[in-house]
Write a protein that holds these residues in place. Structure first.
Motif, PDB file in Angstrom:
ATOM      1  N   UNK A 212       0.822  -1.211   0.000  1.00  0.00           N
ATOM      2  CA  UNK A 212       0.000   0.000   0.000  1.00  0.00           C
ATOM      3  C   UNK A 212       0.854   1.259   0.000  1.00  0.00           C
ATOM      4  N   UNK A 213       1.840   1.300   0.905  1.00  0.00           N
ATOM      5  CA  UNK A 213       2.637   2.518   1.032  1.00  0.00           C
ATOM      6  C   UNK A 213       3.598   2.702  -0.140  1.00  0.00           C
ATOM      7  N   UNK A 214       4.006   1.622  -0.777  1.00  0.00           N
ATOM      8  CA  UNK A 214       4.843   1.758  -1.972  1.00  0.00           C
ATOM      9  C   UNK A 214       4.035   2.360  -3.107  1.00  0.00           C
ATOM     10  N   UNK A 215       2.784   1.936  -3.219  1.00  0.00           N
ATOM     11  CA  UNK A 215       1.904   2.498  -4.244  1.00  0.00           C
ATOM     12  C   UNK A 215       1.683   3.990  -3.991  1.00  0.00           C
ATOM     13  N   UNK A 216       1.439   4.320  -2.709  1.00  0.00           N
ATOM     14  CA  UNK A 216       1.172   5.717  -2.357  1.00  0.00           C
ATOM     15  C   UNK A 216       2.394   6.583  -2.624  1.00  0.00           C
ATOM     16  N   UNK A 217       3.556   6.159  -2.163  1.00  0.00           N
ATOM     17  CA  UNK A 217       4.754   6.997  -2.248  1.00  0.00           C
ATOM     18  C   UNK A 217       5.337   7.060  -3.651  1.00  0.00           C
ATOM     19  N   UNK A 218       5.299   5.971  -4.396  1.00  0.00           N
ATOM     20  CA  UNK A 218       5.963   5.926  -5.700  1.00  0.00           C
ATOM     21  C   UNK A 218       5.043   6.232  -6.864  1.00  0.00           C
ATOM     22  N   UNK A 219       3.744   6.004  -6.710  1.00  0.00           N
ATOM     23  CA  UNK A 219       2.835   6.151  -7.844  1.00  0.00           C
ATOM     24  C   UNK A 219       1.765   7.226  -7.622  1.00  0.00           C
ATOM     25  N   UNK A 220       1.178   7.249  -6.447  1.00  0.00           N
ATOM     26  CA  UNK A 220       0.069   8.177  -6.209  1.00  0.00           C
ATOM     27  C   UNK A 220       0.576   9.579  -5.885  1.00  0.00           C
ATOM     28  N   UNK A 221       1.491   9.668  -4.930  1.00  0.00           N
ATOM     29  CA  UNK A 221       1.943  10.979  -4.455  1.00  0.00           C
ATOM     30  C   UNK A 221       2.567  11.847  -5.560  1.00  0.00           C
ATOM     31  N   UNK A 222       3.460  11.325  -6.401  1.00  0.00           N
ATOM     32  CA  UNK A 222       4.034  12.183  -7.447  1.00  0.00           C
ATOM     33  C   UNK A 222       2.997  12.767  -8.400  1.00  0.00           C
ATOM     34  N   UNK A 223       1.898  12.045  -8.631  1.00  0.00           N
ATOM     35  CA  UNK A 223       0.845  12.560  -9.508  1.00  0.00           C
ATOM     36  C   UNK A 223      -0.111  13.484  -8.767  1.00  0.00           C
ATOM     37  N   UNK A 224      -0.365  13.186  -7.506  1.00  0.00           N
ATOM     38  CA  UNK A 224      -1.329  13.985  -6.743  1.00  0.00           C
ATOM     39  C   UNK A 224      -0.748  15.314  -6.292  1.00  0.00           C
ATOM     40  N   UNK A 225       0.557  15.425  -6.237  1.00  0.00           N
ATOM     41  CA  UNK A 225       1.176  16.624  -5.662  1.00  0.00           C
ATOM     42  C   UNK A 225       1.292  17.771  -6.662  1.00  0.00           C
TER      43      UNK A 225
END
Length: 306
Positions: free
Chosen positions: A215-228
């Motif tokens: 979960x946290x790998x998805x959030x940090x590597x995939x979701x966060x760079x796009x959401x920020x």
């Protein structure tokens, strides 16, 4: 990239030219007379007229504006009517305090806003999410002077952890930076939550989950760079906002930034200082947005600068 930057700089120059014109027109139409402010209430009409002539205020509008532009092209922001000092020197003397407060405030609002936004998005529609969004709404709605005075009362007066006001050490920076961070963090948290929820519903996130990524790998590597990405645009705006000075916060904490300088100039109708601070603030906003646009492709390579 070079052509894009050049084009944006040319556009920025035209924008700044327009801002100087609009500001100059507004100050020209203000009924208050700078010459009267300098001469004092008891001065004779002849004395006021002589001061107006010395300052060039008796000249037509376009003559005054052209003189200002020619000086500006030579790096001259003018000379303060009342302080008899170059505006560039006055702004430069306040700039370190303003930059320090800006950096501290942005760091605080990012730490608060991103943390709350990420947690709220991951716990969507839960009690925690609702509680965090209520907190962010309160932080957005709270008046700056109320938050500042409460922080001063609790942490400076009652607990004695920080100085009541002033400038010079890290301890002096904490409370004004937290005040601004508390207010800005609410906007960042709501924007981050919405952006995170949108990205979490994308196909590539579902694919990553199907591939067994944590979960946290998805959030940090995939979701966060796009959401920020929307947050980066907001930072660009905040740079200009803080560069123009936060008058209320600076007044509450006795912070010697550009905001106090501008407020004093407005009260005294010191036109060169008002023009100088306005131009510096507008330049900061333009460059902040340009920096945000240049940073976005570094985070998301799919974004192309045209």
């Amino acid at each position: 990239m070079a052509s894009y930057i050049l084009r944006r700089l040319l556009q920025s120059a035209l924008i700044l030219l327009g801002i100087t014109l609009v500001t100059f027109v507004l100050l020209y139409l203000v009924p208050a007379d700078p010459a009267r402010q300098i001469a004092g209430r008891s001065a004779t009409a002849e004395t006021v007229a002589n001061i107006r002539a010395q300052l060039g205020l008796d000249q037509p509008f376009f003559v005054q504006y052209w003189r200002y532009l020619t000086g500006l092209l030579q790096g001259d922001l003018g000379r303060s009517y009342l302080q008899r000092t170059e505006v560039s020197e006055l702004v430069a003397s306040r700039l370190p305090a303003t930059l320090l407060l800006m950096a501290g405030a942005i760091a605080c609002e990012l730490a608060l806003g991103l943390t709350i936004g990420i947690i709220a998005a991951l716990k969507r529609n839960s009690r925690l999410d609702n509680g965090l969004m209520i907190f962010s709404f309160i932080s957005i709605s709270a008046p700056q002077f109320v938050v500042g005075i409460l922080l001063l009362y609790v942490f400076a007066v009652k607990l004695g952890w920080f100085p009541i006001g002033g400038y010079g050490t890290f301890a002096h920076l904490v409370l004004p930076a937290v005040t601004l961070g508390f207010l800005g963090g609410g906007w960042y948290s709501r924007m981050m939550r919405s952006s995170m929820i949108d990205v979490l519903g994308q196909d590539f996130v579902r694919t990553a989950r199907a591939n067994g990524l944590s979960k946290w790998r998805i959030v940090l590597r995939h979701v966060l760079p796009n959401a920020i990405l929307p947050i980066i645009a907001m930072i660009g705006i905040d740079i200009g906002l803080f560069m123009s000075g936060i008058v209320v916060v600076e007044s509450v904490f006795g912070w010697p930034g550009i905001g106090q300088l501008a407020w004093q100039a407005i009260q005294r109708v010191d036109i060169p200082i008002i023009m100088g601070v306005t131009l510096v603030s507008a330049t900061a906003i333009v460059l902040g947005n340009l920096l945000a646009d240049l940073t976005a492709p570094l985070i998301d390579p799919r974004i192309k600068l045209k």
